[in-house]
Design an enzyme around this catalytic site. Structure first.
Site, PDB file in Angstrom:
ATOM      1  N   ASP A 272     -27.048 -38.446 -10.694  1.00 32.80           N
ATOM      2  CA  ASP A 272     -27.045 -38.890  -9.303  1.00 32.80           C
ATOM      3  C   ASP A 272     -27.482 -40.356  -9.197  1.00 32.80           C
ATOM      4  OD1 ASP A 272     -29.645 -38.353 -10.071  1.00 32.80           O
ATOM      5  OD2 ASP A 272     -30.064 -36.940  -8.451  1.00 32.80           O
TER       6      ASP A 272
ATOM      7  N   ARG B  22     -27.830 -27.195 -12.452  1.00 31.50           N
ATOM      8  CA  ARG B  22     -28.755 -27.140 -13.577  1.00 31.50           C
ATOM      9  C   ARG B  22     -30.075 -26.524 -13.139  1.00 31.50           C
ATOM     10  NH1 ARG B  22     -32.505 -30.639 -11.982  1.00 31.50           N
ATOM     11  NH2 ARG B  22     -31.984 -32.717 -11.192  1.00 31.50           N
TER      12      ARG B  22
ATOM     13  N   ARG C 150     -26.985 -31.437 -20.067  1.00 30.43           N
ATOM     14  CA  ARG C 150     -26.290 -31.109 -18.819  1.00 30.43           C
ATOM     15  C   ARG C 150     -25.068 -31.988 -18.590  1.00 30.43           C
ATOM     16  NH1 ARG C 150     -31.306 -33.331 -17.612  1.00 30.43           N
ATOM     17  NH2 ARG C 150     -31.376 -35.212 -16.308  1.00 30.43           N
TER      18      ARG C 150
ATOM     19  N   ARG D 286     -21.319 -36.738 -11.193  1.00 31.12           N
ATOM     20  CA  ARG D 286     -22.626 -36.180 -11.525  1.00 31.12           C
ATOM     21  C   ARG D 286     -22.410 -34.820 -12.196  1.00 31.12           C
ATOM     22  NH1 ARG D 286     -27.433 -33.745  -7.603  1.00 31.12           N
ATOM     23  NH2 ARG D 286     -29.017 -33.627  -9.246  1.00 31.12           N
ATOM     24  N   HIS D 287     -23.295 -34.484 -13.111  1.00 34.41           N
ATOM     25  CA  HIS D 287     -23.227 -33.194 -13.797  1.00 34.41           C
ATOM     26  C   HIS D 287     -23.293 -32.036 -12.807  1.00 34.41           C
ATOM     27  CE1 HIS D 287     -27.495 -32.678 -12.976  1.00 34.41           C
ATOM     28  NE2 HIS D 287     -27.669 -33.919 -13.391  1.00 34.41           N
TER      29      HIS D 287
END
Length: 400
Positions: free
Chosen positions: A263, A48, A83, A44-45
């Site tokens: 996610d 943010r 992102r 996952r990034h």
């Protein structure tokens, strides 16, 4: 001469059995230890800003210097979001620091590494839930009728109404409340003061509902079929990559493949694998597939999940398989969630019958309309000429 004689004497003294053993050892194939052959990472990034704000949120987009949905840290396939692209670039910068000739500038410890993506409208691998898929929507409608979903709605009805009143969102449901939690979580993480109504207890309940919304998307009802239409699509590609990596004839196969996503991507995949822990994947969490070649030449798969920065990844074990899951067994266990024809499975089974029914109803309706018009015409003429009535001419009136 003396030196030469000494060397010859040392040569003669070497035991013949030792030389024979050494020769035989050189002729035998070198024993291969267990070796790592291929790695797939899905993460996952990173941190943010919120994706959006609720209507009465004191922190609208102007409060975030980089705007909504962006990384707050500067820190390959990727989804087409800033992102995830930035996270991919940041990870690559850490993995591949430049050395020697790669240093194109002495003041910049970075080298460009390509990150591949496709437009968001064309993304069919990493962004979930995948759509359009009528059968999946039908399954979601069925999920809304389950006892678990109905009971959860009743249990949290007053709480959802409170959230709606406080946020200004007209329709807050079990499926949409996640966005409220997401916004508040981002604001709290960035040390912004939350509204008075957002107590620790409220955040706990919001988190529980947010986790439930993930379960709703990919589980609760007919998990395996949902997986075939969602996370199984990504798992199918991962299976293909593992198979290619195990094939010695595959030319120049990658050693590592990284996916920068979301996610929901992790949840969809882990639901398909039946290893989901029921909680949202935190920022930068990573699901790891490792392909090993064993001493006997066969291949095995290990999975790990890293969701805490201060701890090592923990083992994820596929149900009904050991830690070193043989590749063939891994493929067999995951086969039920792999779709051979996604578009076909997304169709609703009765689509063709419904089309035929519509045609029949249309024809019948047209016939009924014509019969109604004909009947009304007959009735109208009957009223215009009642029984026993005859038109009398003016000549007959004069004679009378």
């Amino acid at each position: 001469m003396e030196g030469g004689r000494k060397r010859r004497r040392r040569t003669r003294s070497t035991p013949f059995p030792l030389l024979l053993s050494l020769a035989l050892w050189l002729l035998l194939p070198v024993a291969q230890g267990r070796s790592l052959r291929f790695v797939t990472l899905l993460y996952r990034h990173g941190d943010r800003s919120p994706v959006k704000a609720y209507p009465r949120d004191p922190y609208q987009e102007s409060a975030w210097p980089q705007g909504f949905g962006q990384l707050s840290l500067i820190y390959i396939r990727s989804t087409d979001f800033d992102r995830t692209l930035m996270s991919a670039e940041a990870n690559l910068a850490g993995l591949y620091p430049p050395e020697d000739h790669q240093m194109f500038s002495p003041n910049i410890s970075w080298q460009p590494i390509p990150v591949h993506t496709v437009p968001d409208s064309m993304e069919r691998l990493l962004k979930f839930p995948l759509s359009p898929c009528p059968r999946y929507e039908q399954l979601q409608n069925e999920t809304r009728q389950t006892a678990e979903y109905v009971n959860k709605t009743i249990q949290y009805m007053q709480f959802l109404e409170m959230v709606a009143n406080r946020t200004g969102i007209q329709d807050v449901s079990l499926e949409s409340v996640w966005s409220v939690y997401d916004t508040l979580f981002c604001e709290k993480t960035h040390e912004m003061q939350l509204p008075d109504w957002v107590t620790p207890e409220v955040m706990i309940q919001l988190k529980q509902l947010k986790d439930f919304s993930f379960a709703f998307l990919f589980g609760i009802h007919r998990r395996v079929e949902k997986a075939r239409l969602q996370g199984g699509v990504l798992l199918s590609q991962i299976r293909k990559n593992l198979t290619l990596a195990a094939n010695a004839s595959t030319p120049h196969h990658f050693k590592m493949l990284m996916y920068s996503a979301h996610d929901t991507t992790l949840v969809a995949l882990q639901m398909a694998l039946d290893v989901y822990n029921g909680r949202q994947a935190p920022y930068a969490s990573c699901h790891i597939f490792e392909l090993y070649q064993e001493d006997d030449g066969n291949f095995s798969v290990e999975m790990f999940f890293r969701n805490e920065s201060g701890k090592e990844p923990y083992l994820l074990q596929l149900p009904d398989c050991e830690q070193h899951c043989p590749l063939l067994k891994f493929m067999q266990i995951t086969e039920p969630v792999i779709s051979e024809d996604w578009k076909h499975e997304c169709e609703i089974a009765s689509t063709m019958k419904d089309t035929e029914l519509i045609v029949v109803l249309t024809v019948c309706g047209s016939i009924l309309f014509l019969l109604t018009v004909l009947l009304l015409t007959v009735l109208f003429r009957s009223k215009s000429h009642p029984p026993g009535y005859r038109h009398v001419s003016s000549k007959e009136e004069e004679q009378s």
